[in-house]
Scaffold this motif. Structure first.
Motif, mmCIF file in Angstrom:
data_model
loop_
_atom_site.group_PDB
_atom_site.id
_atom_site.type_symbol
_atom_site.label_atom_id
_atom_site.label_comp_id
_atom_site.label_asym_id
_atom_site.label_seq_id
_atom_site.Cartn_x
_atom_site.Cartn_y
_atom_site.Cartn_z
ATOM 1 N N VAL A 25 0.833 -1.203 0.000
ATOM 2 C CA VAL A 25 0.000 0.000 0.000
ATOM 3 C C VAL A 25 0.868 1.253 0.000
ATOM 4 N N TYR A 47 0.170 2.138 -3.872
ATOM 5 C CA TYR A 47 -1.108 2.847 -3.922
ATOM 6 C C TYR A 47 -0.964 4.323 -4.299
ATOM 7 N N THR A 66 -5.583 -4.377 -5.953
ATOM 8 C CA THR A 66 -5.833 -3.606 -4.739
ATOM 9 C C THR A 66 -6.939 -4.237 -3.901
ATOM 10 N N TYR A 100 -3.535 4.806 1.390
ATOM 11 C CA TYR A 100 -4.783 4.066 1.171
ATOM 12 C C TYR A 100 -5.967 5.024 1.034
#
Length: 453
Positions: free
Chosen positions: A176, A180, A213, A226
């Motif tokens: 993450v 991300y 994801t 996130y």
């Protein structure tokens, strides 16, 4: 590192003399140039601990029962993240003058936390670089993003090969932290494209990264990488739906409904519904779908306090109506002189900003208001801090534009929600717009139109 020798000895000593007792988890360190007298450690849910600094600015927290996971630690206005598991003895040292760059961990499982910090710093660097990519063609953008993604993936593999540890949960967090932010940029590029009048058709494989994801981890909504990805994704899902259905008139309402359907945590859902409604309102305070958006919010949100404050905002909208003469109230200028608003704005087209520092930083407000002042030299600007913040001046705004409230000022009567409020008044003292916003998309045009009234 020798600077951690004493705390580590203490930890080892405690462990050796309590071999029959359950081991504790330790979190501590030293803060150079502290901003306050304590550090907080929390998981954004049930765990929240305040650890006070010693005279030498060191601190140490110990915990008998501890849950593995990502935690938030805060000191003064700054915060960062730390990954801890039971029996860890983790220490850090930082200088608040250079908070993130100076932060270094040592002790048990320090490597995982150091790579988290490195990923954060790298993402800041990437943000600046990628900000110039959004004007590129789709193929050029995707090529550049692909190159950055491969670097991130290699960093994850190198970490796995370099560090012998078996925490699968941490590897998910690392994924993450590193990837991300890149996925967020892909979402942002798509939203820019969707919002164009003539959008380019995205390639069929564009959103393939979404399959990698996990969008069902509400417990990570406090984690910046996130959270930002989820917000961008929630927006894009609505953009795509509106394009497919040929309907974009109720975007805010559709977004509120999407949040309701995709977020399971009641507390997080309420926060997102509230923040989304308020943010969209202040971008378009006079939107024709405003009433429907408020209705949708009341239907979906379960927080009594949030509902009450939105109702206060609605009540505020009913006061200081366009076409009415501006109500009388007094202000105190920087020299301490008491002046009426009529005296300050007499014969001048005026912009009155009632601001609350809790809703926007001084840096953001000063940047926006100074831009407007520069472009509208013939307009009088009045900046007033609302009610509970009335004694504060706003940094980086010329003091001649700033005023304080008198005690028990009647201004609070039409700002019961404590939200920022901008009022536009013509040279005759007649309200041209009783509720607009410094963040309104057309605020520049509104002020320009004021000159012609």
């Amino acid at each position: 590192m020798t600077r951690f020798l004493v705390p580590l000895i203490i930890i080892i000593f405690i462990g050796c003399n309590n071999s029959d007792k359950p081991k504790s988890t330790y979190f501590g360190g030293k803060i150079i140039n502290p901003k306050c007298s304590y550090v907080t450690l929390s998981d954004n849910y049930n765990f929240n601990d305040t650890i006070h600094l010693n005279k030498d600015n060191t601190f140490l927290g110990s915990y008998k029962e501890f849950k593995e996971g990502l935690y938030l630690f805060e000191h003064g206005p700054e915060h960062q993240y730390v990954y801890l598991e039971p029996n860890d003895s983790l220490l850090f040292r930082l200088n608040t003058w250079d908070f993130d760059e100076s932060l270094v961990f040592s002790g048990t499982n320090a490597a995982r936390n150091n790579i988290l910090i490195e990923s954060f710093l790298q993402s800041e660097y990437d943000d600046k670089k990628i900000s110039g990519f959004y004007k590129l063609s789709q193929s050029e953008f995707l090529n550049k993003i692909d190159s950055i993604t491969k670097i991130k993936q290699n960093a994850i593999e190198n970490y796995k090969n370099r560090v012998d540890e078996g925490s699968e949960e941490f590897l998910k967090i690392l994924d993450v932290a590193l990837l991300y932010p890149i996925y967020s940029k892909l979402e942002k590029y798509a939203s820019h494209n969707f919002s164009k009048k003539e959008s380019e058709k995205l390639v069929d494989s564009y959103f393939n990264y979404r399959a990698k994801t996990n969008s069902n981890r509400d417990s990570l909504m406090f984690f910046g990488p996130y959270y930002r990805f989820m917000i961008e994704k929630l927006y894009n899902e609505v953009y795509q739906k509106n394009i497919e259905n040929g309907n974009s008139d109720n975007f805010t309402i559709d977004l509120l409904n999407n949040i309701d359907s995709k977020i399971s945590s009641e507390e997080i859902k309420n926060k997102l519904l509230y923040n989304t409604l308020i943010r969209h309102f202040f971008k378009e305070p006079k939107s024709t779908s405003e009433s429907k958006a408020f209705y949708t919010f009341f239907k979906l949100n379960t927080s009594i306090d949030q509902k009450k404050n939105v109702q206060r905002l609605i009540n505020d909208l009913k006061l200081l109506k366009t076409g009415e003469k501006l109500s009388s109230f007094n202000l105190i200028d920087a020299t301490g002189e008491l002046k009426s608003i009529a005296q300050i704005t007499k014969g001048k087209n005026s912009v009155i900003l009632f601001k609350n520092y809790k809703h926007a930083s001084d840096e953001w407000v000063s940047s926006r208001i100074n831009h407007l002042i520069k472009n509208n030299p013939q307009v009088e600007f009045v900046v007033v801090n609302l009610c509970d913040s009335s004694k504060r001046y706003t940094k980086n705004i010329d003091i001649k534009y700033q005023y304080k409230l008198t005690k028990q000022s009647n201004i609070c009567d039409f700002s019961s929600s404590k939200f920022p409020r901008m009022v536009l008044v013509n040279k005759k003292g007649i309200i041209q717009n009783g509720y607009t916003s410094l963040s309104a998309k057309d605020i520049g045009l509104q002020i320009n139109d004021l000159k012609n009234k």
